[in-house]
Structure formats: structure tokens, C-alpha cells
Design an enzyme around this catalytic site. Sequence first.
Site, PDB file in Angstrom:
ATOM      1  N   SER A 240       0.846  -1.180   0.000  1.00  0.00           N
ATOM      2  CA  SER A 240       0.000   0.000   0.000  1.00  0.00           C
ATOM      3  C   SER A 240       0.886   1.237   0.000  1.00  0.00           C
ATOM      4  CB  SER A 240      -0.906   0.009   1.243  1.00  0.00           C
ATOM      5  OG  SER A 240      -0.105   0.103   2.416  1.00  0.00           O
ATOM      6  N   LYS A 241       0.263   2.411  -0.020  1.00  0.00           N
ATOM      7  CA  LYS A 241       1.050   3.641  -0.054  1.00  0.00           C
ATOM      8  C   LYS A 241       1.963   3.770   1.158  1.00  0.00           C
ATOM      9  CE  LYS A 241      -1.790   6.538  -3.038  1.00  0.00           C
ATOM     10  NZ  LYS A 241      -2.534   7.808  -3.182  1.00  0.00           N
TER      11      LYS A 241
END
Length: 476
Positions: A240-241
Amino acid sequence: MTVTTRFAPSPTGFLHIGGARTALFNWLFARHHGGQFLLRIEDTDRARSTDAAVAAILDGLSWLELNWDGEAISQFARRQRHAEEAHRLLDEGKAYRCYCSQEELAAMRAAAKAEGRSMLYDGRWRDRNPSEAPAGIEPVIRLKAPREGETVIDDLVQGIVRVDNAQLDDMVLLRADCTPTYMLAVVVDDLDMKVTHIIRGDDHLTNAFRQYQLYTALGFSPPAFAHIPLIHGPDGAKLSKRHGALGVEAYRDMGYLPEAVCNYLLRLGWSHGDEEIIDRRQAIAWFDLNAVGRSPARFDFAKLDSLNAHYIRQADDGRLADLILPGLTARLEGRLAADAQNRLKRGMRGLKERAKNLSELAENSIFYAHSRPIPVDDKAARNLTPEASTLLLKVRDHLASAEEWNEQSIESLIRHCAEIAGVKLGQIAQPLRAALTGSTVSPSIFEVMEVLGKKECLGRLDDVSTSPLSNAPAAV
């Protein structure tokens, strides 16, 4: 046979770091085998595809130096070609028109769910006469997929994978508005581009079975498939980010070098013994699919930072100076020294040993680029006591009379000044560093002085001697 690979991103956003790894693996495999690496922009989703995203993908690949062969192909521009193949299958009895309305399909799925049956399309128009079609319904074209047996793929990474054909329904090839589906477009494009190896993330593995059936229906042997595991975060969760699932341009903006990013991505899921630092030439020579692992790789910023630091130390000094100068120019807003670029290049040897990324490198080098008078931070100012300033005035006189100006001669002169004053070298070096760099941390102060030059050093010492800093309180 000429090995041909392709990278086929959808232009709905930036070039994701996982996509960059897929592109890298395809590029290396093609170059290793002396083949072609093609680029196809899968822009059939007109609502989400943007020109800005296309530009970001091209820019990201160019920054990583993953040069593609020929022109980038637009999938949307080939939609008529896709439709031709769907109609050919229809003419050959390998596809059929389905007149189900959306309401009918929804009811079919609801009934199947209620009865605990598969909610796949049940093929109700597979052998039905089109003369029975209801009025006002534009049909889709569906593939007549095999219902018996199984589809088996010998994947170059995953090994033998198989699925019962009963688990696959008759997929739509051409929508009612005559636009091709993703499955049809991908297969026709790969055939026309003569792709020999499809290397992509294993999230596409389920698509491979349907595509395999479509290749067969079209009368062609499918390309070789290689589905590589996805990248996970350090905690094993989907990337994920917060883990680093960013666009390639974000890594460039954070100060990573493209060769470091490529080296790091190469080692995410592929190995060559214990080798960690692998340059582009070695990567081409060594890369093949038999060394790709089957387990998800874990993204680790610490390893990326370590690799980036290595490549910064190995990089050409002039190149590094050119990379950080634009940011320094913008930051200094008119306070850039006329000789800044030359100073940066000459001082890079000492600067780059301390930096993990270009942002740190720029921060550490700002004192070279700043025009006089340079700012002095609070910590450095505490070294410029009245006593230290008096000592610096005497040192300045010795420096002004120096006939040689290089690192060795400057160090010898400063040591001589310390002996005359009866003080330790650090009692001169630290105030000198504060005056010349505005900081308490820098490369060797003697190296800094050589890079700045005699005139600039004397001027910076004069600036400090006439500023309020010379009355700063003693360090505690």
C-alpha cells in the site's frame, strides 16, 4: 524464434512501482535473449484513461531507462481489429450471440445464488436460434468455451497450473455497443504483436486460463506465461502507499537514482546467488525466469536506501551536481552563487559519501551553492564565541598570505596556527567550519576550503567577523 515481451499498463494513474518491476523483468528477459521489448497502452477504459497518465507512464519508463522497441501501441486504436476477430469466431461457430438483458442476467445470478449453484453465465443462448431473440435487445458476442475437461498451463514461474473448464463460463468478447472486452483485446494484440512470452503479476493468473482458451479458439498456440508474485509490504500485507506503493515519479522526487531503483526492483523476487549490487550489464547477462521465486517479495525502504547510497557514491560528480542544482536554485531564490555548479562538482567527492539520496545530498551541499553572506544555524553559531572569533581573525591573516591553496597545504597551515595559539586543532576547525559552512557538519573542512577557494573563504570569514554572530554566547 525472436523472443518478444510486452509491458501493457492501463493509463488510469501513475506508473506504479509494481508495474515498474513488471516492465523491468520484461525488458531484461527480452534483452537477455536478444529479443524485443514492446509497449502497449491498454486505454480501452475511456472513462478512466487520461493523456496525463500516458505521459507519466512514458516518462517513468524513460527515467528508468527501460527503452521500448518501436512505437507505443494504443489498444483503443485497434478496437476494429479486435471486433474482426470476434466476428471471425462467430462465423466459424466458435462464438455466439447472446441476447440476455441485464435484468435477465441479474435474475439468473440471483436464482443460482439462492439455490447454491454457480453464478457463472449458464450458456442459455449458446445453442439457441437467434430467430428467438427478443425485440430491442442488442446482443453481445460470447466465446463458446469448452465445458468438459480442464485447461492446463505450464507457467514458467508457477509451474503446472490447471482449472476445470466447468469453472469457466462463456466470456463476453464483444459488448452490445460493439466495443471489445479486455480479454479479447489483450489476446488479439498479443497475437498481432507476435508476443512470445507474457510476463506479468500473478494477479492475472485467473485471466490466463480464459485467454488460453481464446488463443486456442483463434487457432494459435498461446505464448509462454510467467506469472510473478506480487510485492508485499514489510509486514507481509498487500503493498500500500504506507509501504511504498507509489508512482515511479515519487521515487525520483524523493531523490533515488534510477539505477538504484532498478537494482532494487530486480532483487524483489529474483536472485543470483548472494549478489545484491547488480548493474545493468550484469542484469542483462544473468536475468532469466528460472530464478524468479514463487513467494511474494517484501518491500524494504532500508535496503533501497542502502543501494541508493551505493549508487550515489559511484555516480559521476558532474551528473550529481546537475541533478541537485535545479532544486537548489529554486530553494535559494536568487541567492545562488555564480560559481555554484562548479563548486558542487568539485566538492561532490566529500559530499556524496554521506548521502542516502539526492535530497540529503542537496541539503548537505547548500553551503557550496549559497552566495555570501551564508546563513549560520543556531548550533553552529554557538561555536562562534568572541574568543573563537578572535582566533579566526588571526587564522584569516595566515590564510590571506598563503601561496598554495589545496587541501594538504591548508591543513598544514591550520595546524601551524593551532600550535602558535597553543590550542587543539578542533578549537580552530569547529569555528572555522561554522563560519565557512554555517553548520557543525560537513566534509573535511580542509577539503571544503579548497573547493570554496581562497577568495570565498576569506570573504566568508570577513562576513562572520562583522556580523552579530561574533558576539554569540559561549557554547554550553
